[in-house]
Design an enzyme around this catalytic site. Structure first.
Site, PDB file in Angstrom:
ATOM      1  N   GLY A  10      -3.820   4.959  -8.056  1.00 33.17           N
ATOM      2  CA  GLY A  10      -2.937   4.640  -6.923  1.00 33.17           C
ATOM      3  C   GLY A  10      -2.668   5.821  -6.010  1.00 33.17           C
ATOM      4  CB  ILE A  11      -0.011   6.500  -3.511  1.00 30.56           C
ATOM      5  CG1 ILE A  11       1.293   6.216  -4.256  1.00 30.56           C
ATOM      6  CG2 ILE A  11      -0.402   5.281  -2.702  1.00 30.56           C
ATOM      7  CD1 ILE A  11       2.446   5.842  -3.314  1.00 30.56           C
ATOM      8  N   GLY A  12      -0.576   8.186  -6.448  1.00 31.61           N
ATOM      9  CA  GLY A  12      -0.411   9.427  -7.203  1.00 31.61           C
ATOM     10  C   GLY A  12      -1.746  10.149  -7.309  1.00 31.61           C
ATOM     11  CE1 TYR A  20       8.964  -0.804  -8.265  1.00 28.08           C
ATOM     12  CE2 TYR A  20       9.682  -1.765  -6.186  1.00 28.08           C
ATOM     13  CZ  TYR A  20       8.866  -0.904  -6.882  1.00 28.08           C
ATOM     14  OH  TYR A  20       7.952  -0.124  -6.194  1.00 28.08           O
TER      15      TYR A  20
END
Ligand code: NAP
Ligand code: NAG
Ligand code: NAG
Ligand code: NAG
Ligand code: NAG
Length: 321
Positions: free
Chosen positions: A53-55, A200
């Protein structure tokens, strides 16, 4: 009559198509990209959830800039795969991965201990790992799994790394989400499962409030802190949804919203763009500072959450200067 119906249908279809194209165009044009040329040679960065993902994209970007990058992941196989990919793509061999499971304070403490014992500096910490739809589960520490993964463990991790980060000008970046706008903190239920959507958004609101109070407490140090909404991005974050819904969502995101590379831009920006220090404690979106969400615009709430979090994470008596 038939001609009219056909004409009407054609018109409706064209309007729909045009709106969709406009939406796509709007999102493409408004996607903020980080154009910074900042070089990170000699700097050390930690990214949690860096295997996908964005990590992953954030870690890759830091590696390209020459940083020593520590991939903080919970799964050794996935971590190693990301590690190999980053080294192959950047030729930067100063990459390491270290295991941490954010569902356990013990694991977070061990990870932080390892970092404090073996690193001589830490310039960037990106609290990126996160998950949704984890269900009504309780961690070994007796906390709702979503709240601990997304918020409490990052709170603890950050506090344990502050002394190391104070040595040089450094930045903490908290990856929140726009859903935090709808969040509301109920201190009586801070660690217990309420319902899926509430878990969340509350965990993401806590990250913003944490950033505000953190910036406040660290005012006279070398550390600054930022929170952000990365956008709507095609990643694995939707993995726990039912297959049919996930397919539809991913199709829409694929067609209209951001890739992981685009989605990583705002957190890269917050971590490296020159001159952001005066905006410590602020919230960002599309590589721009944005107004604080109403739900987070409450310093007293941020302070109270901080005190509760210190108690829950058992980190009383920390000096912030
Ligand atoms: N995608 C979006 O549209 C969107 C929108 C708003 C905000 N965000 C935020 O962006 C951040 C990154 O998400 P993403 O979209 O890149 O999702 P992703 O592809 O699912 O990546 C999430 C990362 O977090 C890690 N993680 C999850 N639980 C963990 C745990 N207990 N311990 C350690 N690591 C854990 C995952 O590791 P494993 O691979 O081992 O599970 C993975 O590396 C999250 O904080 C998310 O809330 C995303
Ligand atoms: C801040 O960082 C500088 C190095 O840029 C260092 O010399 C200084 O001691 C640090 N300040 C504090 C308060 O630790
Ligand atoms: C979550 O699970 C616990 C323990 O099984 C149960 O007592 C509680 O009512 C559940 N909460 C919700 C909101 O379903
Ligand atoms: C979820 O929980 C929150 C907080 O307890 C509550 O305000 C909200 O109405 C709940 N939503 C649903 C759909 O049950
Ligand atoms: C967010 O950033 C603050 C600094 O503003 C830090 O103290 C805190 O631990 C971070 N929290 C989370 C959950 O990311």
């Amino acid at each position: 009559m038939i001609a009219e119906i056909l004409l009407g249908t054609a018109l409706a279809t064209s309007v729909a198509a045009l709106s969709l194209v406009s939406l796509k165009l709007y999102i493409k044009l408004s996607t903020g990209m980080c154009h910074s040329q900042v070089c990170l040679v000699g700097k050390t960065a930690i990214v949690t959830g860096a295997n996908t993902g964005i990590g992953y994209e954030t870690a890759l970007d830091f590696a390209k800039r020459g940083a020593r990058v520590i991939l903080a992941c919970r799964d050794e196989t996935k971590a190693k795969e990301a590690y190999n990919k980053i080294i192959a793509e950047t030729s930067n061999s100063n990459i390491v991965y270290k295991l941490v499971d954010l569902t356990s304070f013990d694991s977070v403490r061990k990870f932080a201990h390892d970092i404090n014992a073996n690193e001589d500096r830490l310039d960037i910490l990106v609290n990126n790992a996160g998950a949704g739809r984890l269900g009504n589960k309780t961690t070994v520490d007796g906390i709702s799994i979503t709240m601990q993964t997304n918020y409490f463990s990052h709170f603890l991790l950050t506090i344990l790394l502050l002394d190391l980060m104070k040595k040089y000008p450094s930045r903490i970046v908290n990856v929140s989400a726009i859903g935090a706008k709808l969040g509301r903190i109920d201190f009586a239920k801070l660690t217990s499962f309420t319902n899926e959507s509430n878990q969340y958004i509350t965990s993401k609101l806590c990250q913003i409030l944490f950033t505000i109070e953190l910036a406040n407490r660290l005012k006279n140090t070398n550390i600054t802190a930022y929170s952000l909404h990365p956008g709507v991005i095609k990643t694995e974050i939707f993995r726990n949804m039912s297959p049919a819904i996930r397919w539809i969502i991913l199709f829409l995101i694929d067609t209209f919203f951001k890739t992981a590379t685009e989605g990583a831009q705002t957190q890269i920006y917050c971590a490296i763009e020159n001159g952001l220090e005066k905006y410590s404690g602020q919230h960002f979106h599309d590589c721009k500072m944005v107004k604080r969400y109403k739900s987070a615009d409450d310093p007293a709430l941020a302070k109270k959450l901080w005190e509760e979090s210190e108690r829950i994470c058992k980190v009383n008596g920390v000096s912030y200067n």
